[in-house]
Scaffold this motif. Sequence first.
Motif, short mmCIF file in Angstrom:
data_model
loop_
_atom_site.label_atom_id
_atom_site.label_comp_id
_atom_site.label_asym_id
_atom_site.label_seq_id
_atom_site.Cartn_x
_atom_site.Cartn_y
_atom_site.Cartn_z
N ASP A 1 0.83 -1.20 0.00
CA ASP A 1 0.00 0.00 0.00
C ASP A 1 0.87 1.25 0.00
O ASP A 1 1.89 1.31 0.71
N GLU A 2 0.45 2.25 -0.76
CA GLU A 2 1.13 3.55 -0.75
C GLU A 2 0.35 4.49 0.15
O GLU A 2 -0.82 4.78 -0.10
N ILE A 3 0.99 4.97 1.20
CA ILE A 3 0.34 5.92 2.11
C ILE A 3 0.34 7.30 1.44
O ILE A 3 1.40 7.81 1.06
N VAL A 4 -0.83 7.89 1.30
CA VAL A 4 -0.93 9.20 0.63
C VAL A 4 -1.52 10.27 1.53
O VAL A 4 -1.36 11.47 1.27
N MET A 5 -2.24 9.85 2.61
CA MET A 5 -2.89 10.82 3.48
C MET A 5 -2.92 10.32 4.92
O MET A 5 -3.11 9.13 5.17
N ILE A 6 -2.68 11.22 5.87
CA ILE A 6 -2.79 10.90 7.28
C ILE A 6 -3.60 12.01 7.96
O ILE A 6 -3.22 13.18 7.92
N ASP A 7 -4.72 11.62 8.54
CA ASP A 7 -5.61 12.58 9.22
C ASP A 7 -5.96 13.78 8.34
O ASP A 7 -5.90 14.93 8.78
N GLY A 8 -6.30 13.48 7.09
CA GLY A 8 -6.73 14.53 6.17
C GLY A 8 -5.62 15.36 5.58
O GLY A 8 -5.87 16.31 4.84
#
Length: 546
Positions: free
Chosen positions: A126-133
């Motif tokens: 998985d590619e993380i693209v957003m954290i908490d908006g």
Amino acid sequence: MRKKIILLLMLPLLAVGLWSFSNDDRYFELAKNIDIFAALYTEVNTYYVDEINPNTLIKTSIDAMLKKLDPYTVYIPEDDIEDFRTNATGQYGGIGIMSNNINNRHLVLNLYKESPAQEAGIKIGDEIVMIDGRSIKGMNDDEVGKLIKGQSGTELLIGVERNKKDYIEMVVKRKKITIPNIAYQTILDENVGYFKLTEFTRSASEDVQNAVTQLKSAGAEFLIFDLRGNPGGLLNEAVAICNMFVPKGSVIVETRGKTQAQSMSYTGQNEALDLEIPIAVIIDGGSASASEIVSGVIQDYDRGVIIGQKSFGKGLVQVTRPLSYNSQLKVTTAKYYIPSGRCIQALDYLHKNADGQAQEIPDSLKEAFFTTNNRIVYDGGGVDPDVKVPMTKVSAYTENLIKSGLLFDYATRYYYRHDSIVEPTAFQLSDQEYNEFSQWVDRQEFENSSEIEHAIKLLSVAADEDKVYKQLTEEINTISEEVSRLKANGQTHFRKEIKRRLELEIIRRYYYNQGVLEATLNSDENITEALSVIRSDVNYAKLLNK
């Protein structure tokens, strides 16, 4: 303003004792230079054309000062304290993933089993693209890590791109994550206990004791202790592990520093767990510090055979000192010496060369020491294995394929096209599957430059500019054409090593890092050598000079 800065900078010195300034020129020089620094900072802050960030400027100056000493003496600001504690305790508040930036994509490389991330549905690849908006585009690994870590019990919203097509958001509840010291343990060939120690955090010795006890209960009559890639950790944990295999009261390690408080002798405080079981310890260039204490003690007492490659060579001890505003200083206070009397520190940070680089201790200055059975060992360059196993190297083509992320991406693609695979030790790609991968790579953008190509370009330019060497142009072109031919057929020429690394990356998707370790045991040349040595009474005794 300046007086306040001077006062703040001098408070630690006042704590040491004001009398020192009148009796020791060093303290006068220290006070003088602090005064100069405070004056300089005040002038810069007042007159520099643009606004400056005092935190950034001061930290930069502190880091530059400490860099002059050694790479292990560092300033730890309050924002980084949690990362420091994680290294010492093996615990942190988080979600249980290992991630890294590959080609500007922050990818999940591995998950801990039964972690919050796994339970929430996050997957390797998985590619993380957003954290908490908040978009994480452009952030480095440290910045992303600080957003993911937090107090146990709190929640965060993570948005991931899956298999380069689906966007998914998941709520994940943080909890206390404990990084396992022992990555894997098993029985090999019916009676050989194997375990891989990857950390020396606070529970390392307890974990090793449990592993050895469990392996012996399962029928282990020999032990293989894998320390490859272990960068070290807590000194007392290394001492406790050594104590399991040498008699109570044995000197394990001595530290020698500037002050008496930093010069100590550590001995075995407990009865040994096992003084007889044959042991092979596997090390490599990534085995450092506490790993070298354990392997060095086993070697110095002729308690086991060391297999693999020369260790890193870090014979320095650090302690942490509290500073104001919840910051800390990790400072080198001593060198350590193992039972034979040798220090395995490989680099001399006191005497640096013209460009500021620490120099390796030359062979002419290395001193010979002796093990319990009068085998010769040397100081000044890490722990030398008793049985050397050449390090397996891969081609530049394969390295570039790995760095490009193509192997990683294809493993993810394979995972979403296959619900399951056979067990790790049995999994292999078919010829057809490898050919499909090869064809897929051909359709991708693949930057595949190498050091040899760079050297050829430089040689070609030099030959063009020098009449004497211009006659070499034809030979240079021939070499360049051969390199291009090898590159064009790279997936054929280097098929074996590429295929194996792709297989391991695919195995990781289904069985995580433990599956990868399990899959590599049977083909690991170091383990094969270790098995051969410890199961031969004659060879084992001969190597230990018994």
